[in-house]
Design a protein around this motif. Structure first.
Motif, PDB file in Angstrom:
ATOM      1  N   PRO A 126       0.843  -1.191   0.000  1.00 37.84           N
ATOM      2  CA  PRO A 126       0.000   0.000   0.000  1.00 37.84           C
ATOM      3  C   PRO A 126       0.882   1.246   0.000  1.00 37.84           C
ATOM      4  O   PRO A 126       1.962   1.246   0.576  1.00 37.84           O
ATOM      5  CB  PRO A 126      -0.776  -0.117   1.313  1.00 37.84           C
ATOM      6  CG  PRO A 126      -0.659  -1.544   1.721  1.00 37.84           C
ATOM      7  CD  PRO A 126       0.653  -2.019   1.202  1.00 37.84           C
ATOM      8  N   GLY A 127       0.420   2.297  -0.644  1.00 33.28           N
ATOM      9  CA  GLY A 127       1.209   3.523  -0.692  1.00 33.28           C
ATOM     10  C   GLY A 127       1.786   3.777  -2.060  1.00 33.28           C
ATOM     11  O   GLY A 127       1.996   4.926  -2.457  1.00 33.28           O
ATOM     12  N   ASN A 128       2.056   2.691  -2.825  1.00 31.93           N
ATOM     13  CA  ASN A 128       2.474   2.828  -4.209  1.00 31.93           C
ATOM     14  C   ASN A 128       1.217   2.711  -5.070  1.00 31.93           C
ATOM     15  O   ASN A 128       0.491   1.714  -5.001  1.00 31.93           O
ATOM     16  CB  ASN A 128       3.483   1.733  -4.559  1.00 31.93           C
ATOM     17  CG  ASN A 128       3.933   1.779  -6.011  1.00 31.93           C
ATOM     18  OD1 ASN A 128       3.164   1.505  -6.909  1.00 31.93           O
ATOM     19  ND2 ASN A 128       5.192   2.105  -6.217  1.00 31.93           N
ATOM     20  N   ALA A 129       0.946   3.719  -5.896  1.00 34.57           N
ATOM     21  CA  ALA A 129      -0.330   3.792  -6.618  1.00 34.57           C
ATOM     22  C   ALA A 129      -0.589   2.557  -7.479  1.00 34.57           C
ATOM     23  O   ALA A 129      -1.675   1.962  -7.424  1.00 34.57           O
ATOM     24  CB  ALA A 129      -0.365   5.057  -7.478  1.00 34.57           C
ATOM     25  N   ALA A 130       0.415   2.146  -8.285  1.00 34.60           N
ATOM     26  CA  ALA A 130       0.233   1.010  -9.184  1.00 34.60           C
ATOM     27  C   ALA A 130       0.036  -0.282  -8.398  1.00 34.60           C
ATOM     28  O   ALA A 130      -0.833  -1.109  -8.725  1.00 34.60           O
ATOM     29  CB  ALA A 130       1.428   0.881 -10.115  1.00 34.60           C
ATOM     30  N   GLU A 131       0.839  -0.457  -7.344  1.00 31.09           N
ATOM     31  CA  GLU A 131       0.745  -1.672  -6.538  1.00 31.09           C
ATOM     32  C   GLU A 131      -0.555  -1.705  -5.736  1.00 31.09           C
ATOM     33  O   GLU A 131      -1.176  -2.758  -5.583  1.00 31.09           O
ATOM     34  CB  GLU A 131       1.958  -1.774  -5.614  1.00 31.09           C
ATOM     35  CG  GLU A 131       3.270  -1.942  -6.370  1.00 31.09           C
ATOM     36  CD  GLU A 131       4.483  -1.905  -5.472  1.00 31.09           C
ATOM     37  OE1 GLU A 131       4.314  -2.027  -4.230  1.00 31.09           O
ATOM     38  OE2 GLU A 131       5.612  -1.761  -5.988  1.00 31.09           O
ATOM     39  N   GLU A 132      -0.976  -0.544  -5.248  1.00 31.42           N
ATOM     40  CA  GLU A 132      -2.207  -0.484  -4.463  1.00 31.42           C
ATOM     41  C   GLU A 132      -3.422  -0.809  -5.328  1.00 31.42           C
ATOM     42  O   GLU A 132      -4.375  -1.451  -4.869  1.00 31.42           O
ATOM     43  CB  GLU A 132      -2.372   0.903  -3.840  1.00 31.42           C
ATOM     44  CG  GLU A 132      -3.464   0.958  -2.791  1.00 31.42           C
ATOM     45  CD  GLU A 132      -3.331   2.162  -1.875  1.00 31.42           C
ATOM     46  OE1 GLU A 132      -4.315   2.471  -1.197  1.00 31.42           O
ATOM     47  OE2 GLU A 132      -2.241   2.780  -1.843  1.00 31.42           O
TER      48      GLU A 132
END
Length: 248
Positions: free
Chosen positions: A83-89
């Motif tokens: 969480p916190g990374n846009a693509a990963e989230e």
């Protein structure tokens, strides 16, 4: 995807996964997880599937273009998602949504395939920098996999470490490979696998504890009770009651 902090271990090293994180474990990668804290509840949600679910028939264009480049890359053991990374989230949200699909729902299999395909495509794009790095084949993986297969097939029998090692490599090398890949001795792995097998049988059936202990290679019921409590922090009977009551 998980709730509760985890320590994730592969031959490539250890990673910490905080609550709400997740990832993709690549094909044929040895790995193990353990909760960092026994004081918090830990839930892991897992999709385990054959790539044919996404690629269709073997040798298809989808397999060649989007699946094979990932699963054959030795440098890709895990694609972590935090969480916190846009693509990963965004991928984490899609994974969470896929677990909310009901198997009783009409078209469940098609909807799950569609969801996993979308997730895979995003993982494929995310893995591009990892795929561009050169990776070396880990020969220790091949050696330990052969020994693990032997243990999985014969765990109910007496397993001699010298005999296990002699079939594939020297005894000294056997201990080194287990230490490097699994961070435990062969004896510790055998005992852990036997206990895991016993846990499954206790949770699913009503066989006597003495029968399970013998079949899983754990000896007398008194010894079984001792090592089982050390492993699960409860007795075999308590474990069975807990899991079977949970199903009801």
């Amino acid at each position: 995807m998980e709730s509760g902090s985890l320590e994730y271990d592969t031959p490539g090293g250890k990673r910490l996964f905080p609550t709400g994180s997740g990832g993709m474990v690549n094909s044929n990668v040895l790995h193990m997880t353990k909760a960092i804290s026994q004081r918090e509840q830990n839930i892991q949600l897992l999709h385990i599937f054959d790539v044919s679910l996404l690629a269709g028939e073997q040798g298809s264009r989808i397999e060649q273009k989007y699946i094979t480049p990932v699963i054959t890359a030795p440098q890709i053991e895990v694609i972590p998602l935090f969480p916190g990374n846009a693509a990963e989230e965004r991928i984490l949200k899609l994974i969470a949504a896929s677990f909310r699909l009901s198997s009783d729902e009409f078209g469940y299999e098609i909807k799950l395939q569609e969801s996993l395909t979308e997730i895979w495509l995003m993982l494929f794009e995310l893995s591009r920098p990892m795929r561009e790095k050169k990776g070396e084949h880990n020969k220790s993986n091949d050696k330990i996999k052969l020994m693990m297969i032997y243990i999985h097939e014969h765990y109910g029998e007496k397993i001699s470490i010298p005999e296990l090692a002699a079939a594939y490599l020297s005894e000294r090398e056997c201990y080194r490979v287990f230490h490097d890949c699994l961070h435990m001795t062969p004896v510790e792995y055998i005992k852990t696998y036997r206990l895991q097998a016993a846990c499954q049988r206790l949770a699913k059936g009503q066989e006597p504890v003495t029968v399970i202990s013998h079949d899983c290679g754990l000896g007398s019921s008194s010894y079984f009770g001792k090592v089982f409590r050390e492993y699960t922090h409860c007795s075999p009977t308590e474990y069975r009651r807990k899991w079977q009551n949970r199903d009801r």
